[in-house]
Design a protein around this motif. Sequence first.
Motif, short mmCIF file in Angstrom:
data_model
loop_
_atom_site.label_atom_id
_atom_site.label_comp_id
_atom_site.label_asym_id
_atom_site.label_seq_id
_atom_site.Cartn_x
_atom_site.Cartn_y
_atom_site.Cartn_z
N ALA A 88 36.26 -79.65 5.01
CA ALA A 88 36.06 -78.91 6.25
C ALA A 88 36.42 -77.44 6.09
O ALA A 88 35.75 -76.55 6.63
CB ALA A 88 36.87 -79.54 7.37
N GLN A 92 34.29 -73.99 7.17
CA GLN A 92 34.75 -73.26 8.34
C GLN A 92 34.38 -71.77 8.36
O GLN A 92 33.96 -71.26 9.39
CB GLN A 92 36.27 -73.42 8.51
N ALA A 103 29.10 -76.93 21.35
CA ALA A 103 29.49 -78.32 21.10
C ALA A 103 30.82 -78.67 21.76
O ALA A 103 31.25 -79.83 21.71
CB ALA A 103 29.58 -78.57 19.60
N LEU A 105 33.79 -77.55 20.84
CA LEU A 105 34.80 -77.75 19.81
C LEU A 105 35.35 -76.41 19.34
O LEU A 105 34.66 -75.38 19.45
CB LEU A 105 34.20 -78.49 18.62
N ASP A 109 37.56 -78.02 14.27
CA ASP A 109 36.97 -79.33 14.53
C ASP A 109 35.47 -79.31 14.26
O ASP A 109 34.91 -80.30 13.77
CB ASP A 109 37.24 -79.76 15.97
N TYR A 110 34.83 -78.22 14.59
CA TYR A 110 33.39 -78.14 14.36
C TYR A 110 33.09 -78.12 12.86
O TYR A 110 32.13 -78.75 12.40
CB TYR A 110 32.82 -76.89 15.02
N ARG A 112 34.91 -79.54 10.60
CA ARG A 112 35.14 -80.91 10.14
C ARG A 112 33.93 -81.79 10.47
O ARG A 112 33.50 -82.62 9.65
CB ARG A 112 36.40 -81.48 10.80
N GLN A 113 33.36 -81.57 11.64
CA GLN A 113 32.17 -82.34 12.03
C GLN A 113 31.00 -82.05 11.08
O GLN A 113 30.29 -82.97 10.67
CB GLN A 113 31.78 -81.99 13.47
N GLN A 114 30.82 -80.78 10.73
CA GLN A 114 29.73 -80.41 9.84
C GLN A 114 29.94 -80.98 8.44
O GLN A 114 29.00 -81.45 7.79
CB GLN A 114 29.60 -78.90 9.77
N GLU A 116 31.53 -83.72 7.68
CA GLU A 116 31.24 -85.16 7.74
C GLU A 116 29.74 -85.40 7.83
O GLU A 116 29.21 -86.34 7.23
CB GLU A 116 31.95 -85.77 8.95
N LEU A 117 29.04 -84.55 8.58
CA LEU A 117 27.59 -84.68 8.72
C LEU A 117 26.89 -84.52 7.38
O LEU A 117 26.02 -85.32 7.01
CB LEU A 117 27.08 -83.64 9.72
#
Length: 244
Positions: A88, A92, A103, A105, A109-110, A112-114, A116-117
Motif C-alpha cells: 500500500a 500511496q 470513495a 477514504l 486506506d485508499y 491499501r484498497q488499490q 489489494e485490487l
Amino acid sequence: MEAYEKLGQFYLGAPYDLKNKKRDESWVLYDSKDLTTHAFCVGMTGSGKTGLCISLLEEAAIDGIPSIVIDPKGDMGNLLLAFPELRAEDFQPWVSPDEARRAGLDMEDYARQQAELWTRGLAEWEQGPERIRRLRESADFTIYTPGSEAGLPISVVSSFASPPDGVRQDPELYRDRITSTTTSLLGLLRIKADPLQSREHVLLANILEAAWNQGQDLDLPGLIQAIQNPPLTRVGVFEVDAFY
C-alpha cells in the motif's frame, strides 16, 4: 505462467467470452518476430489502446527488447508504476486525492484498497509479484521531459558542447558528429539542407568545427554571434563573403 513465459512470446491476456462474461482458459500470445515493420493501433476512446501498447512494451522489456516511446499525452509514464511487493505504501504517493475523497477514504486506506485490487486482479490472470520484479530487473525505465524539470530534461543546446577527446581524435566519428548536429539544428528550423551543397549547412558545420577544434562549448547565443561574425575567413578556397 510457465505456459507463456518463453522468449519471443508476448503474453497479452486471454480470450474473453462476452456472451457468458468469462475468460477462456487459453492464452493470447503474440510472436515478437511479427513486429518487424510498422503497426497502427486504432480504436474508440476507452477501448484499451493504451493498455494494449503498455502490455506490448512490458513484454518487450521482459525479453530485453529496448523501446523509445514518444508520448505527448503522458500515459506511458505508467510503465514506471510497477511495484513488485504490491504494498500500500508503494501506491500511496501515486493515488488520486480526489478519487480517495469520492470513495470516502483517507489516502492511506485508499492506497491499501488499490494495492489489494491490483493484487487480486493480477492473480486472476496468473501473474504475481515475481513477474513484476522480473520486469523491473529486465530494463531501466527513464522519462525524458523536453522543456520541463519533471523528468530528465533534454535540450538541443546541449548538442553544441564540444565532444570528448575520443570523438575529436576519430576523424570519421568527429565528422559524423558535426554533420548530425548541424542537420538536426537546421531540421528544427525546417530547413532541408544538403551537407555538401547547402550554404547554411556548410556555415554551421564550419562554425562548430572551429569551436570544437579548440575544445570550446557553444550555447545558443554564442552560436548566433558566430553566425553573425564567423570565426573563419575562408570556406574551402573561397573567402567567406564571396562564398555567401
